[in-house]
Design a protein around this motif. Structure first.
Motif, PDB file in Angstrom:
ATOM      1  N   PHE A 115      54.909  47.186  31.910  1.00 34.31           N
ATOM      2  CA  PHE A 115      53.419  46.637  32.440  1.00 34.31           C
ATOM      3  C   PHE A 115      52.955  47.448  33.787  1.00 34.31           C
ATOM      4  N   VAL A 116      53.275  47.379  34.478  1.00 29.50           N
ATOM      5  CA  VAL A 116      53.278  47.682  35.694  1.00 29.50           C
ATOM      6  C   VAL A 116      52.242  49.047  35.992  1.00 29.50           C
ATOM      7  N   ALA A 117      53.341  50.274  35.625  1.00 31.55           N
ATOM      8  CA  ALA A 117      53.830  51.198  35.507  1.00 31.55           C
ATOM      9  C   ALA A 117      52.513  51.474  34.228  1.00 31.55           C
ATOM     10  N   LEU A 118      52.516  51.129  33.358  1.00 32.23           N
ATOM     11  CA  LEU A 118      51.135  50.875  32.206  1.00 32.23           C
ATOM     12  C   LEU A 118      49.107  50.780  33.076  1.00 32.23           C
ATOM     13  N   LEU A 119      49.528  49.841  33.765  1.00 33.33           N
ATOM     14  CA  LEU A 119      48.309  49.802  34.641  1.00 33.33           C
ATOM     15  C   LEU A 119      47.891  50.907  35.663  1.00 33.33           C
ATOM     16  N   PHE A 120      49.086  51.110  36.450  1.00 29.42           N
ATOM     17  CA  PHE A 120      48.836  51.810  37.429  1.00 29.42           C
ATOM     18  C   PHE A 120      48.532  53.606  36.123  1.00 29.42           C
ATOM     19  N   ALA A 121      49.228  53.566  35.966  1.00 28.65           N
ATOM     20  CA  ALA A 121      48.841  54.944  35.160  1.00 28.65           C
ATOM     21  C   ALA A 121      47.307  55.343  34.613  1.00 28.65           C
ATOM     22  N   THR A 122      47.003  54.194  34.243  1.00 26.83           N
ATOM     23  CA  THR A 122      45.263  54.231  33.357  1.00 26.83           C
ATOM     24  C   THR A 122      44.584  54.454  35.094  1.00 26.83           C
ATOM     25  N   GLY A 123      44.790  54.220  35.928  1.00 25.46           N
ATOM     26  CA  GLY A 123      44.117  53.634  36.746  1.00 25.46           C
ATOM     27  C   GLY A 123      43.794  52.585  37.156  1.00 25.46           C
ATOM     28  N   VAL A 124      43.887  51.387  37.107  1.00 24.49           N
ATOM     29  CA  VAL A 124      44.074  50.160  36.907  1.00 24.49           C
ATOM     30  C   VAL A 124      43.960  49.912  38.950  1.00 24.49           C
ATOM     31  N   ARG A 125      43.095  49.144  38.570  1.00 24.85           N
ATOM     32  CA  ARG A 125      43.242  48.864  40.548  1.00 24.85           C
ATOM     33  C   ARG A 125      42.702  47.465  40.474  1.00 24.85           C
ATOM     34  N   ILE A 126      43.206  46.779  41.355  1.00 26.92           N
ATOM     35  CA  ILE A 126      42.628  45.141  42.120  1.00 26.92           C
ATOM     36  C   ILE A 126      41.612  45.319  42.420  1.00 26.92           C
ATOM     37  N   ARG A 127      40.504  44.784  42.463  1.00 28.89           N
ATOM     38  CA  ARG A 127      39.227  45.333  44.259  1.00 28.89           C
ATOM     39  C   ARG A 127      37.832  44.654  42.893  1.00 28.89           C
ATOM     40  N   GLY A 128      36.951  44.503  44.646  1.00 28.95           N
ATOM     41  CA  GLY A 128      36.240  43.554  44.123  1.00 28.95           C
ATOM     42  C   GLY A 128      35.910  41.867  43.019  1.00 28.95           C
ATOM     43  N   LEU A 129      35.508  41.772  42.191  1.00 29.92           N
ATOM     44  CA  LEU A 129      35.670  40.515  41.385  1.00 29.92           C
ATOM     45  C   LEU A 129      36.585  40.363  40.945  1.00 29.92           C
ATOM     46  N   ALA A 130      37.732  41.161  40.078  1.00 29.90           N
ATOM     47  CA  ALA A 130      38.770  41.014  39.841  1.00 29.90           C
ATOM     48  C   ALA A 130      39.815  40.998  41.042  1.00 29.90           C
ATOM     49  N   GLY A 131      39.481  41.570  42.299  1.00 29.74           N
ATOM     50  CA  GLY A 131      40.463  40.616  43.318  1.00 29.74           C
ATOM     51  C   GLY A 131      40.187  39.111  43.906  1.00 29.74           C
ATOM     52  N   TRP A 132      39.262  38.100  43.646  1.00 29.94           N
ATOM     53  CA  TRP A 132      38.797  37.746  43.719  1.00 29.94           C
ATOM     54  C   TRP A 132      38.991  36.612  42.845  1.00 29.94           C
ATOM     55  N   LEU A 133      39.343  36.769  41.528  1.00 27.68           N
ATOM     56  CA  LEU A 133      39.519  36.604  40.052  1.00 27.68           C
ATOM     57  C   LEU A 133      41.722  36.034  40.789  1.00 27.68           C
ATOM     58  N   TRP A 134      41.565  37.150  40.799  1.00 26.22           N
ATOM     59  CA  TRP A 134      43.547  37.259  40.751  1.00 26.22           C
ATOM     60  C   TRP A 134      43.385  36.578  42.546  1.00 26.22           C
ATOM     61  N   LEU A 135      42.764  36.356  43.079  1.00 22.33           N
ATOM     62  CA  LEU A 135      43.067  35.118  44.464  1.00 22.33           C
ATOM     63  C   LEU A 135      42.657  33.384  44.452  1.00 22.33           C
ATOM     64  N   GLY A 136      42.040  33.325  43.235  1.00 23.65           N
ATOM     65  CA  GLY A 136      41.694  31.772  42.867  1.00 23.65           C
ATOM     66  C   GLY A 136      42.670  31.575  42.080  1.00 23.65           C
ATOM     67  N   LEU A 137      43.618  32.634  40.887  1.00 20.33           N
ATOM     68  CA  LEU A 137      44.509  32.027  40.100  1.00 20.33           C
ATOM     69  C   LEU A 137      45.283  31.795  41.489  1.00 20.33           C
ATOM     70  N   THR A 138      45.971  32.602  41.943  1.00 19.13           N
ATOM     71  CA  THR A 138      47.273  32.718  42.999  1.00 19.13           C
ATOM     72  C   THR A 138      46.991  31.324  43.967  1.00 19.13           C
ATOM     73  N   LEU A 139      45.476  30.497  44.038  1.00 20.20           N
ATOM     74  CA  LEU A 139      45.137  29.698  45.352  1.00 20.20           C
ATOM     75  C   LEU A 139      45.471  27.823  44.109  1.00 20.20           C
ATOM     76  N   ALA A 140      44.659  28.361  43.001  1.00 23.49           N
ATOM     77  CA  ALA A 140      45.085  27.446  42.394  1.00 23.49           C
ATOM     78  C   ALA A 140      46.236  26.834  41.809  1.00 23.49           C
ATOM     79  N   VAL A 141      47.041  28.228  41.217  1.00 24.82           N
ATOM     80  CA  VAL A 141      48.769  27.718  40.755  1.00 24.82           C
ATOM     81  C   VAL A 141      49.399  26.714  41.906  1.00 24.82           C
ATOM     82  N   LEU A 142      49.023  27.733  43.365  1.00 22.10           N
ATOM     83  CA  LEU A 142      50.126  26.950  44.518  1.00 22.10           C
ATOM     84  C   LEU A 142      49.108  25.224  45.015  1.00 22.10           C
TER      85      LEU A 142
END
Length: 419
Positions: free
Chosen positions: A128-155
């Motif tokens: 899954f990571v290989a496919l995301l990386f090959a297609t140019g997906v990067r976690i930046r901007g709003l997506a970065g905030w969403l992933w950080l928010g999910l991490t903090l919510a789980v913790l």
């Protein structure tokens, strides 16, 4: 004009803040607290600020090197330019092996937390990571905030459950000693990796203003340290240092001990998901240095063949090795090897930054000196098998690179600092 400059500063801060804690809060906080507790017990709380300080010094050095040596692999190029070919090869080898092993540790941790067969999950996550990386997906901007928010919510769910429900029995004593703090800090250094997402942009990636990088580093490292300390306090209170040290999935075990087993599936799924951006960042960093090493003739040129910014054979090799290591090693062991290799790498990086900054940036130069000393101390405090594996890596790359360079010349001139 002042208003525009202030707005630009806030926009840069908006982009930088989630990069550092978002890249750091992965396997280190979800798994790393267990081996650290096994080593140092309740003294582990002192290891967190020590690991954070070591990471901050390394981040400052890599930021200055990236500003001087443009393009991917700036730290490696600076080490090679300032300290010589052998040191450059050692720095490259420890960086590549450290990041591949870090990917293995993170993948293994995700497989432990996700409620599916481990071997199947390990392979699926990396594909899954290989496919995301090959297609140019990067976690930046709003997506970065969403992933950080999910991490903090789980913790936050885990911490709340551990602190609101009294533990069944208090721990009566511990045989751990304060001198184990440096060894535990070496393990927890893994929890602060990921700052290169901010300090070392690759070729073609947007370079943020130096002021935004400094603010992002200080804020991101501080947030990560506070979150890690909070998690350490909560799970240690619920499990005790001895039970925590024996746990393979400490956050899930803490929930079970707190009579919150109903939350285990949701927390396990969330933990597995939040490690995907960490894997993307580790692959990006390893690829950046790997391509620089290939271009310098230290690795076979076939690994770097690609069209434009698309995938290259090096990506597949890195992911394949990470998959094998994830299946062979437990996340805790892989984490220890990764942390020790990268501590040695950043010892070289700080040493090169000390030479680079000898005539300017006084406080940054002192940070490089401090970071070099701390990196060596923490690496030398790691368990003997981990140090042995790191020593092999440190020696193997200079020897292999020297042999290969005799039959294949470099494809690019050595980079020199930008004036």
């Amino acid at each position: 004009m002042a208003g525009r400059a202030e707005l630009a500063g806030w926009m840069s801060l908006w982009r930088t803040v989630p990069l550092v804690p978002g890249g750091m809060l992965g396997a280190g906080v979800f798994v790393g607290v267990a081996p650290a507790a096994e080593i140092a017990g309740r003294w582990m709380v002192l290891a967190v600020p020590l690991a954070a300080l070591t990471a901050l010094c390394a981040a400052i050095s890599t930021a200055h090197q990236s500003a001087s040596y443009r393009g991917g692999g700036a730290g490696y190029s600076c080490v090679r330019d300032k300290l010589g070919n052998a040191s450059g090869r050692a720095a490259a080898g420890t960086h590549l092996v450290g990041h591949v092993t870090a990917m293995a540790a993170t993948t293994g941790a995700a497989a432990e937390y996700l409620p599916f067969p481990k071997a199947l999950t390990t392979v699926a996550v990396l594909v899954f990571v290989a496919l995301l990386f090959a297609t140019g997906v990067r976690i930046r901007g709003l997506a970065g905030w969403l992933w950080l928010g999910l991490t903090l919510a789980v913790l936050a769910v885990v911490v709340t459950a551990c602190l609101t429900i009294a533990p069944v029995a208090a721990e009566t004593g511990s045989q751990h000693r304060p001198l184990a703090v440096t060894s535990a800090a070496g393990v927890l250094f893994f929890a602060f990796l990921g700052f290169e997402r901010l300090t070392s942009p690759g070729t073609g990636e947007r370079r943020l203003p130096a002021r935004a990088v400094r603010r992002g580093l200080l804020l991101g490292t501080s947030v990560t340290a506070v979150v890690l300390l909070t998690v350490v306090f909560a799970v240690t209170r619920q499990l005790g240092a001895v039970r925590l040290g024996l746990s393979g999935v400490p956050l899930l075990d803490a929930l079970r001990a707190a009579d919150a087993a109903a939350l285990v599936p949701a927390v396990g799924l969330g933990a597995g998901l939040v490690m995907v951006p960490v894997l993307l960042g580790a692959l990006r960093s390893a690829r950046s240095v790997g391509l620089a090493v290939v271009a310098d003739g230290e690795l076979p040129g076939v690994l770097g063949r690609r069209t434009g910014d698309g995938p290259c054979p090096l990506d597949g090799v890195l992911l394949a090795v990470a998959a094998v290591l994830a299946l062979l090693l437990t996340p805790a062991v892989a984490m220890g090897v990764a942390a020790c290799c990268l501590l040695v790498h950043y010892a070289f990086v700080n040493a090169a930054a000390r030479v680079l900054l000898a005539d300017e940036w006084t406080w940054s130069m002192r940070a490089a000196c401090l970071g070099m000393g701390l990196s060596v101390i923490l690496a030398m405090s790691m368990p003997v098998p981990v140090m042995g594996a790191t020593a092999v890596v440190t020696v193997a790359m200079p020897v292999g690179g020297a042999l290969l360079s005799r039959v294949r010349p470099a494809t690019r001139p050595r980079r020199v600092p930008v004036e």
